[in-house]
Design a protein around this motif. Structure first.
Motif, PDB file in Angstrom:
ATOM      1  N   GLN A 127      37.846  34.670  48.889  1.00 23.13           N
ATOM      2  CA  GLN A 127      39.150  34.701  48.237  1.00 23.13           C
ATOM      3  C   GLN A 127      39.557  36.135  47.908  1.00 23.13           C
ATOM      4  O   GLN A 127      40.715  36.519  48.088  1.00 23.13           O
ATOM      5  CB  GLN A 127      39.129  33.859  46.963  1.00 23.13           C
ATOM      6  CG  GLN A 127      39.063  32.376  47.216  1.00 23.13           C
ATOM      7  CD  GLN A 127      38.868  31.577  45.927  1.00 23.13           C
ATOM      8  OE1 GLN A 127      38.526  32.122  44.878  1.00 23.13           O
ATOM      9  NE2 GLN A 127      39.059  30.269  46.026  1.00 23.13           N
ATOM     10  N   GLN A 128      38.603  36.941  47.426  1.00 22.11           N
ATOM     11  CA  GLN A 128      38.906  38.338  47.114  1.00 22.11           C
ATOM     12  C   GLN A 128      39.307  39.097  48.375  1.00 22.11           C
ATOM     13  O   GLN A 128      40.254  39.894  48.352  1.00 22.11           O
ATOM     14  CB  GLN A 128      37.706  39.013  46.445  1.00 22.11           C
ATOM     15  CG  GLN A 128      37.459  38.564  45.040  1.00 22.11           C
ATOM     16  CD  GLN A 128      36.199  39.169  44.449  1.00 22.11           C
ATOM     17  OE1 GLN A 128      35.312  39.629  45.157  1.00 22.11           O
ATOM     18  NE2 GLN A 128      36.113  39.155  43.119  1.00 22.11           N
ATOM     19  N   HIS A 130      40.644  37.831  51.064  1.00 23.50           N
ATOM     20  CA  HIS A 130      41.965  37.332  51.454  1.00 23.50           C
ATOM     21  C   HIS A 130      43.055  38.008  50.612  1.00 23.50           C
ATOM     22  O   HIS A 130      44.092  38.424  51.144  1.00 23.50           O
ATOM     23  CB  HIS A 130      42.023  35.812  51.307  1.00 23.50           C
ATOM     24  CG  HIS A 130      43.373  35.241  51.583  1.00 23.50           C
ATOM     25  ND1 HIS A 130      43.890  35.168  52.864  1.00 23.50           N
ATOM     26  CD2 HIS A 130      44.324  34.736  50.750  1.00 23.50           C
ATOM     27  CE1 HIS A 130      45.105  34.642  52.797  1.00 23.50           C
ATOM     28  NE2 HIS A 130      45.384  34.366  51.519  1.00 23.50           N
ATOM     29  N   HIS A 131      42.824  38.109  49.308  1.00 24.69           N
ATOM     30  CA  HIS A 131      43.826  38.739  48.420  1.00 24.69           C
ATOM     31  C   HIS A 131      43.991  40.214  48.748  1.00 24.69           C
ATOM     32  O   HIS A 131      45.101  40.739  48.669  1.00 24.69           O
ATOM     33  CB  HIS A 131      43.448  38.548  46.958  1.00 24.69           C
ATOM     34  CG  HIS A 131      43.623  37.157  46.469  1.00 24.69           C
ATOM     35  ND1 HIS A 131      44.843  36.512  46.438  1.00 24.69           N
ATOM     36  CD2 HIS A 131      42.731  36.244  46.015  1.00 24.69           C
ATOM     37  CE1 HIS A 131      44.702  35.281  45.977  1.00 24.69           C
ATOM     38  NE2 HIS A 131      43.423  35.092  45.707  1.00 24.69           N
ATOM     39  N   ARG A 132      42.907  40.889  49.110  1.00 23.99           N
ATOM     40  CA  ARG A 132      43.004  42.309  49.511  1.00 23.99           C
ATOM     41  C   ARG A 132      43.828  42.447  50.788  1.00 23.99           C
ATOM     42  O   ARG A 132      44.631  43.381  50.926  1.00 23.99           O
ATOM     43  CB  ARG A 132      41.620  42.921  49.691  1.00 23.99           C
ATOM     44  CG  ARG A 132      40.962  43.337  48.387  1.00 23.99           C
ATOM     45  CD  ARG A 132      39.744  44.195  48.635  1.00 23.99           C
ATOM     46  NE  ARG A 132      38.705  43.517  49.377  1.00 23.99           N
ATOM     47  CZ  ARG A 132      37.723  42.798  48.866  1.00 23.99           C
ATOM     48  NH1 ARG A 132      37.639  42.661  47.556  1.00 23.99           N
ATOM     49  NH2 ARG A 132      36.820  42.230  49.630  1.00 23.99           N
ATOM     50  N   GLU A 133      43.630  41.517  51.747  1.00 24.22           N
ATOM     51  CA  GLU A 133      44.394  41.562  52.999  1.00 24.22           C
ATOM     52  C   GLU A 133      45.878  41.320  52.742  1.00 24.22           C
ATOM     53  O   GLU A 133      46.730  42.000  53.320  1.00 24.22           O
ATOM     54  CB  GLU A 133      43.866  40.521  53.976  1.00 24.22           C
ATOM     55  CG  GLU A 133      42.523  40.857  54.587  1.00 24.22           C
ATOM     56  CD  GLU A 133      41.999  39.740  55.476  1.00 24.22           C
ATOM     57  OE1 GLU A 133      42.774  38.804  55.772  1.00 24.22           O
ATOM     58  OE2 GLU A 133      40.834  39.812  55.867  1.00 24.22           O
ATOM     59  N   VAL A 134      46.173  40.353  51.905  1.00 20.60           N
ATOM     60  CA  VAL A 134      47.559  40.023  51.604  1.00 20.60           C
ATOM     61  C   VAL A 134      48.215  41.184  50.857  1.00 20.60           C
ATOM     62  O   VAL A 134      49.385  41.507  51.091  1.00 20.60           O
ATOM     63  CB  VAL A 134      47.640  38.716  50.770  1.00 20.60           C
ATOM     64  CG1 VAL A 134      49.027  38.480  50.241  1.00 20.60           C
ATOM     65  CG2 VAL A 134      47.168  37.544  51.602  1.00 20.60           C
ATOM     66  N   LYS A 135      47.466  41.818  49.973  1.00 15.69           N
ATOM     67  CA  LYS A 135      47.991  42.921  49.177  1.00 15.69           C
ATOM     68  C   LYS A 135      48.310  44.121  50.053  1.00 15.69           C
ATOM     69  O   LYS A 135      49.275  44.834  49.805  1.00 15.69           O
ATOM     70  CB  LYS A 135      46.939  43.295  48.135  1.00 15.69           C
ATOM     71  CG  LYS A 135      47.427  44.168  47.030  1.00 15.69           C
ATOM     72  CD  LYS A 135      46.304  44.374  46.039  1.00 15.69           C
ATOM     73  CE  LYS A 135      46.746  45.166  44.847  1.00 15.69           C
ATOM     74  NZ  LYS A 135      45.638  45.377  43.919  1.00 15.69           N
ATOM     75  N   ASP A 136      47.508  44.352  51.087  1.00 19.04           N
ATOM     76  CA  ASP A 136      47.725  45.519  51.978  1.00 19.04           C
ATOM     77  C   ASP A 136      48.762  45.242  52.978  1.00 19.04           C
ATOM     78  O   ASP A 136      49.665  45.065  53.319  1.00 19.04           O
ATOM     79  CB  ASP A 136      46.433  45.889  52.718  1.00 19.04           C
ATOM     80  CG  ASP A 136      45.370  46.412  51.762  1.00 19.04           C
ATOM     81  OD1 ASP A 136      45.744  46.882  50.689  1.00 19.04           O
ATOM     82  OD2 ASP A 136      44.186  46.328  52.121  1.00 19.04           O
TER      83      ASP A 136
END
Length: 136
Positions: A127-128, A130-136
């Motif tokens: 999940q972390q 995934h959130h890093r990918e979405v944030k970038d």
């Protein structure tokens, strides 16, 4: 002398300290479980000794070795094979039930907690990521 009042190290003069890689969630959870297991296994070896369920050297040296293996496993969790060593520790703890049957229950409970922490740690890390990918 440096500003902190100590002489700078000649070998590391001018070099910033090396940053330590952050621990993963799975590694942190595994270390917590193994830490608690080490305490319980120390006490469990004393129970095996006190009940004379095994000869004194087997109970005390075996318990001490198991505690030492657990302590060594904690920093090794930074490697993938360290988790397999952790699974081996779980099997060894369950096997202590051969000396005192109640340890089967203790071992099963710790194995269940270990399994939950490994599965949850993987899920949280995914999940972390995934959130890093979405944030970038």
């Amino acid at each position: 002398m440096s500003a902190a009042g100590a002489a700078p190290d000649a070998a590391g003069a001018g070099k910033p300290p090396r940053a330590r890689a952050p621990r993963s969630v799975k590694q942190s959870l595994g270390a917590i479980v193994l830490g608690f297991e080490m305490i319980v296994m120390f006490l469990g070896s004393l129970v095996i000794f006190g009940l004379k369920a095994a000869p004194a050297p087997v109970a005390l040296i075996g318990g001490g070795l198991l505690c030492l293996i657990i302590i060594v496993t904690i920093p090794l969790l930074r490697f993938r094979w360290g988790y397999w060593l952790g699974w081996g520790v779980q099997a060894a703890i369950v096997a202590t039930g051969l000396f005192v049957p109640m340890m089967f229950l203790v071992g099963a409970l710790f194995a269940a907690v270990w399994t939950y922490c490994m599965v949850s740690g993987d899920r949280i890390e995914r999940q972390q990521a995934h959130h890093r990918e979405v944030k970038d």
